[in-house]
Design a protein around this motif. Structure first.
Motif, PDB file in Angstrom:
ATOM      1  N   LEU A 186       0.826  -1.203   0.000  1.00 32.96           N
ATOM      2  CA  LEU A 186       0.000   0.000   0.000  1.00 32.96           C
ATOM      3  C   LEU A 186       0.860   1.253   0.000  1.00 32.96           C
ATOM      4  CD1 LEU A 186      -2.625  -1.021   2.716  1.00 32.96           C
ATOM      5  CD2 LEU A 186      -2.870  -1.172   0.234  1.00 32.96           C
ATOM      6  N   GLY A 187       2.160   1.080   0.219  1.00 36.11           N
ATOM      7  CA  GLY A 187       3.062   2.218   0.336  1.00 36.11           C
ATOM      8  C   GLY A 187       3.385   2.581   1.769  1.00 36.11           C
ATOM      9  N   SER A 188       2.877   1.839   2.739  1.00 30.72           N
ATOM     10  CA  SER A 188       3.197   2.106   4.148  1.00 30.72           C
ATOM     11  C   SER A 188       4.683   1.896   4.378  1.00 30.72           C
ATOM     12  CB  SER A 188       2.402   1.173   5.067  1.00 30.72           C
ATOM     13  OG  SER A 188       1.028   1.199   4.766  1.00 30.72           O
ATOM     14  N   ASP A 189       5.284   2.785   5.159  1.00 33.62           N
ATOM     15  CA  ASP A 189       6.715   2.721   5.461  1.00 33.62           C
ATOM     16  C   ASP A 189       6.872   3.240   6.885  1.00 33.62           C
ATOM     17  OD1 ASP A 189       9.487   2.994   5.637  1.00 33.62           O
ATOM     18  OD2 ASP A 189       9.700   3.564   3.539  1.00 33.62           O
ATOM     19  N   VAL A 190       6.807   2.320   7.860  1.00 29.16           N
ATOM     20  CA  VAL A 190       6.683   2.692   9.265  1.00 29.16           C
ATOM     21  C   VAL A 190       7.651   1.872  10.107  1.00 29.16           C
ATOM     22  CG1 VAL A 190       5.145   2.643  11.275  1.00 29.16           C
ATOM     23  CG2 VAL A 190       4.260   3.364   9.048  1.00 29.16           C
ATOM     24  N   THR A 191       8.318   2.519  11.046  1.00 25.68           N
ATOM     25  CA  THR A 191       9.090   1.822  12.067  1.00 25.68           C
ATOM     26  C   THR A 191       8.315   1.889  13.373  1.00 25.68           C
ATOM     27  OG1 THR A 191      11.212   2.331  11.010  1.00 25.68           O
ATOM     28  CG2 THR A 191      11.257   1.744  13.347  1.00 25.68           C
ATOM     29  N   PHE A 192       7.985   0.726  13.938  1.00 29.56           N
ATOM     30  CA  PHE A 192       7.227   0.728  15.192  1.00 29.56           C
ATOM     31  C   PHE A 192       8.088   0.178  16.321  1.00 29.56           C
ATOM     32  CE2 PHE A 192       6.087  -3.175  12.944  1.00 29.56           C
ATOM     33  CZ  PHE A 192       6.170  -4.158  13.905  1.00 29.56           C
ATOM     34  N   ARG A 193       7.695   0.551  17.543  1.00 28.61           N
ATOM     35  CA  ARG A 193       8.506   0.315  18.738  1.00 28.61           C
ATOM     36  C   ARG A 193       7.633  -0.256  19.858  1.00 28.61           C
ATOM     37  NH1 ARG A 193       9.723   4.777  15.930  1.00 28.61           N
ATOM     38  NH2 ARG A 193      11.908   5.055  15.284  1.00 28.61           N
ATOM     39  N   PRO A 194       8.231  -0.606  20.997  1.00 23.79           N
ATOM     40  CA  PRO A 194       7.437  -1.147  22.101  1.00 23.79           C
ATOM     41  C   PRO A 194       6.307  -0.202  22.509  1.00 23.79           C
ATOM     42  CG  PRO A 194       9.748  -1.548  22.501  1.00 23.79           C
ATOM     43  CD  PRO A 194       9.682  -0.675  21.289  1.00 23.79           C
ATOM     44  N   GLY A 195       5.154  -0.799  22.787  1.00 25.97           N
ATOM     45  CA  GLY A 195       3.989  -0.016  23.184  1.00 25.97           C
ATOM     46  C   GLY A 195       3.170   0.520  22.036  1.00 25.97           C
ATOM     47  N   GLU A 196       3.606   0.285  20.800  1.00 30.42           N
ATOM     48  CA  GLU A 196       2.893   0.767  19.623  1.00 30.42           C
ATOM     49  C   GLU A 196       2.278  -0.422  18.878  1.00 30.42           C
ATOM     50  OE1 GLU A 196       6.200   4.341  18.906  1.00 30.42           O
ATOM     51  OE2 GLU A 196       5.660   2.993  17.261  1.00 30.42           O
ATOM     52  N   HIS A 237      -0.754   2.661  15.534  1.00 29.60           N
ATOM     53  CA  HIS A 237      -1.260   3.414  16.679  1.00 29.60           C
ATOM     54  C   HIS A 237      -0.128   3.571  17.696  1.00 29.60           C
ATOM     55  CE1 HIS A 237      -5.381   3.177  15.206  1.00 29.60           C
ATOM     56  NE2 HIS A 237      -5.180   1.893  14.973  1.00 29.60           N
ATOM     57  N   PRO A 238       0.502   4.763  17.752  1.00 23.82           N
ATOM     58  CA  PRO A 238       1.644   4.970  18.658  1.00 23.82           C
ATOM     59  C   PRO A 238       1.275   4.915  20.136  1.00 23.82           C
ATOM     60  CG  PRO A 238       1.605   6.617  16.906  1.00 23.82           C
ATOM     61  CD  PRO A 238       0.291   5.921  16.865  1.00 23.82           C
TER      62      PRO A 238
END
Length: 327
Positions: free
Chosen positions: A100-110, A157-158
């Motif tokens: 879809l083009g999403s380009d996200v780095t996620f971390r603990p709690g997200e 969802h951060p």
């Protein structure tokens, strides 16, 4: 996350014949599986004895792994249909890209929540400059028939809602618990909650008696309704419970305790799950694999990933057999 088994077993799941008619305390020890070139996971679902908990159909727990000297998680582009992926980190970072083009780095709690629906492709990697430790869970939720062909989507969802009580902090990933409701999209009655418990905690959590539930120990150890639960294992709690009591020790046996509570209404529809696909027949699954390997339009392309994508493995030579919710 992908199922990287090159000879995956085709399973027909769903239906109510394997659902507990009341409370249970069944231990699911899990199975160690190599994911890609560098990450080992403990597979709790599907596993010997149980295939579903509500609509939760796939549970991998990994880490904590020291990846300071290595690449960490490296999962090339791969496809999904008919499911949602729920990604949850306790330590580390994961870089998600999708078609879809999403380009996200996620971390603990997200919360990273991907709805495959009609079809999507994605990759998951530890960033080049990643933290030392990687620890988390990758979860799949089966989509019901009315939503399984929906348009693909990705949500990040951060921040998430939760509550604290008696030495416990609860974070609601999906669904609702204790008056806290997640912003994540769901398509069936479902709950997923991270529980962080101090040493010496003794708490009683409210449950929906119409749900079946399971509890995964991601770190530390606990006693759940009097049954011991060690790190990397899962307890199936059955149905009919309005509460569950969780207690932790003094902390001398491995530090803080983190649990994942997973639950939902027993999934009545029969499905076929093979490799990274969920469908309703072996013919559908074969068609998905053929379209992916032919680079068809259903799944799209993951832009920005450097390297080859995963090919769908050969289909099993035997017809699918209905096995129900229990193995």
């Amino acid at each position: 996350m992908s199922n990287l088994d090159r000879r995956p077993t085709a399973r027909e799941l769903g239906g109510l014949e394997g659902t507990s008619a009341g409370p249970a305390l069944d231990l699911l020890p899990g199975k160690e599986v190599l994911l890609g070139e560098s990450t080992r996971v403990r597979r709790l679902l599907p596993t010997l004895g149980r295939r579903l908990v509500g609509a939760w159909a796939f549970v991998d727990h990994y880490g904590p792994d020291d990846i300071a000297a290595g690449p960490g998680m490296q999962v090339p582009p791969h496809p999904h249909t008919g499911l949602q992926t729920v990604s949850w980190l306790l330590d580390g970072e994961v870089h998600h890209r999708d078609s879809l083009g999403s380009d996200v780095t996620f971390r603990p709690g997200e919360l990273a929540l991907m709805t495959a629906g009609h079809g999507i492709a994605h990759s998951e990697q530890s960033p080049v400059g990643h933290p030392r430790y990687l620890h988390g869970a990758q979860l799949w939720v089966v989509l019901p028939d009315g939503a399984r062909d929906t348009a693909p989507a990705f949500e990040h969802h951060p921040t998430l809602p939760g509550f604290s009580s008696d030495g416990m902090t609860a974070t609601v990933l999906v669904g609702e618990l204790g008056g806290a409701a997640s912003p994540g999209t769901t398509h069936s009655p479902l709950v997923g909650v991270d529980l962080a418990l101090d040493a010496g905690s003794d708490v009683e959590l409210p449950l929906d008696p119409d749900f079946e539930h399971g509890v995964l120990a991601a770190s530390g150890a606990a006693s759940v309704e009097g049954a011991p639960l060690d790190r990397g294992a899962m307890l199936y709690l059955g149905t009919g419970r309005r509460t569950v009591r969780v207690r932790t020790g003094d902390g001398a046996d491995g530090g803080p305790t983190r649990l994942l509570l997973l639950g939902g209404a027993p999934f009545e529809e029969r499905i076929v799950m093979w490799w990274n696909f969920v469908g309703r027949s072996g013919e559908e699954i074969a068609d998905y694999a053929e379209q992916w390997n032919a680079e068809g339009e259903r799944f799209g392309a993951v832009v920005g990933y450097e390297g080859d994508r995963l090919a769908a493995p050969p289909l099993p030579p035997v017809p699918l057999k209905a096995r129900g919710r229990e193995r």
